[in-house]
Design an enzyme around this catalytic site. Structure first.
Site, PDB file in Angstrom:
ATOM      1  N   SER A  86       0.143  -1.045  -0.132  1.00 48.90           N
ATOM      2  CA  SER A  86      -0.381   0.306  -0.098  1.00 48.90           C
ATOM      3  C   SER A  86       0.915   1.082   0.217  1.00 48.90           C
ATOM      4  CB  SER A  86      -1.193  -0.130   1.166  1.00 48.90           C
ATOM      5  OG  SER A  86      -0.254   0.010   2.616  1.00 48.90           O
ATOM      6  N   GLU A  87       2.019   1.333   0.483  1.00 49.90           N
ATOM      7  CA  GLU A  87       2.832   2.086   0.356  1.00 49.90           C
ATOM      8  C   GLU A  87       3.705   2.597  -0.775  1.00 49.90           C
ATOM      9  OE1 GLU A  87       2.788   4.133   2.874  1.00 49.90           O
ATOM     10  OE2 GLU A  87       2.624   3.339   4.814  1.00 49.90           O
ATOM     11  N   HIS A 106      11.592   1.481   3.256  1.00 51.13           N
ATOM     12  CA  HIS A 106      10.996   1.701   4.436  1.00 51.13           C
ATOM     13  C   HIS A 106      10.591   0.634   5.418  1.00 51.13           C
ATOM     14  CE1 HIS A 106       7.295   3.464   6.139  1.00 51.13           C
ATOM     15  NE2 HIS A 106       6.334   2.287   5.640  1.00 51.13           N
ATOM     16  N   HIS A 169       5.430   7.577  11.506  1.00 48.99           N
ATOM     17  CA  HIS A 169       5.540   6.365  11.409  1.00 48.99           C
ATOM     18  C   HIS A 169       6.493   5.656  10.930  1.00 48.99           C
ATOM     19  CE1 HIS A 169       3.534   4.097   8.239  1.00 48.99           C
ATOM     20  NE2 HIS A 169       4.712   4.751   7.607  1.00 48.99           N
TER      21      HIS A 169
END
Length: 224
Positions: A86-87, A106, A169
């Site tokens: 989703s990123e 990430h 995050h």
């Protein structure tokens, strides 16, 4: 700004090569507890053919195989039996910001992410490793995960940094290849772990002269 080093591994040539690198480094990060089944994703970009190879959503990294790696052409997934992370937008923005880089990591590495949760940038004068890799590590404001909001300020931050904290995050790191990007994350997270422990004692900072000497040394994977 320090120039990123030349090749660390042979460049991928075939779709299978790209997929195997994503699998290899996903498993390395999993073994080091830097990703888990719900958090963390990595990608490598074939600029010649405009194809992004990225880990799938919600899949334990140790179980990845070639069929599960998502392959994107633009915003469309053209291969992979599992849905893309989703990123993926975060990866696309990072790769557009840094044309000299082909890989994005990430993750939610615990000690680095603690600073992201506090929306704190990182400056340090006690670590030679940190000084070789970074001038500092900026933290950009919180943005909703999975949306373009999470990239607000990322393009600007990546102009002079390879590793950027994402407020509340995690972090994003770019490199010429996955070996370089993963190495920066691993080394920096280890420094932050030691830094946390050292702060419980009496921390000794290096002098400006000592730090400048390190900055003049070759940076194997630091800022641009």
């Amino acid at each position: 700004m320090t120039v990123l080093p030349t090749e660390t591994l042979n460049q991928p040539e075939t779709p299978s090569d790209f997929k195997q690198q994503v699998i290899l480094y996903s498993k390395i990060l999993d073994q080091k507890n830097l990703v888990n089944s719900l958090e963390g994703n990595i990608s490598i970009y074939d600029r010649k053919n405009d194809l992004l190879y990225i880990t799938p959503s919600g899949t334990r990294k140790m179980f990845l195989d070639e069929d599960s790696i998502a392959v994107l052409k633009g915003d469309n997934q053209i291969e992979g039996n599992r849905k893309r992370s989703s990123e993926y937008l975060l990866h696309k923005v990072a790769l557009e910001a840094r044309q000299d880089c082909n890989a994005v990591v990430h993750v939610h590495a615990p000690f680095l992410t603690a600073y992201a949760y506090c929306q704190m940038s990182i400056e340090m004068k006690c670590s030679t490793t940190f000084t070789i890799l970074h001038d500092d590590i900026p933290c950009i404001p919180y943005g909703e995960p999975g949306s373009l909001d999470i990239t607000n300020g990322l393009t600007e931050a990546l102009q002079n940094h390879n590793l950027v904290l994402l407020g509340n995050h995690g972090l994003v790191c770019v490199g010429k290849d996955l070996e370089q990007a993963c190495s920066i994350v691993e080394a920096t997270e280890e420094v932050m772990k030691i830094y946390y422990l050292a702060k419980q004692m009496q921390l000794h900072n290096l002098s400006d002269k000592e730090l400048e000497s390190m900055k003049l040394a070759k940076r194997p994977g630091g800022n641009k």
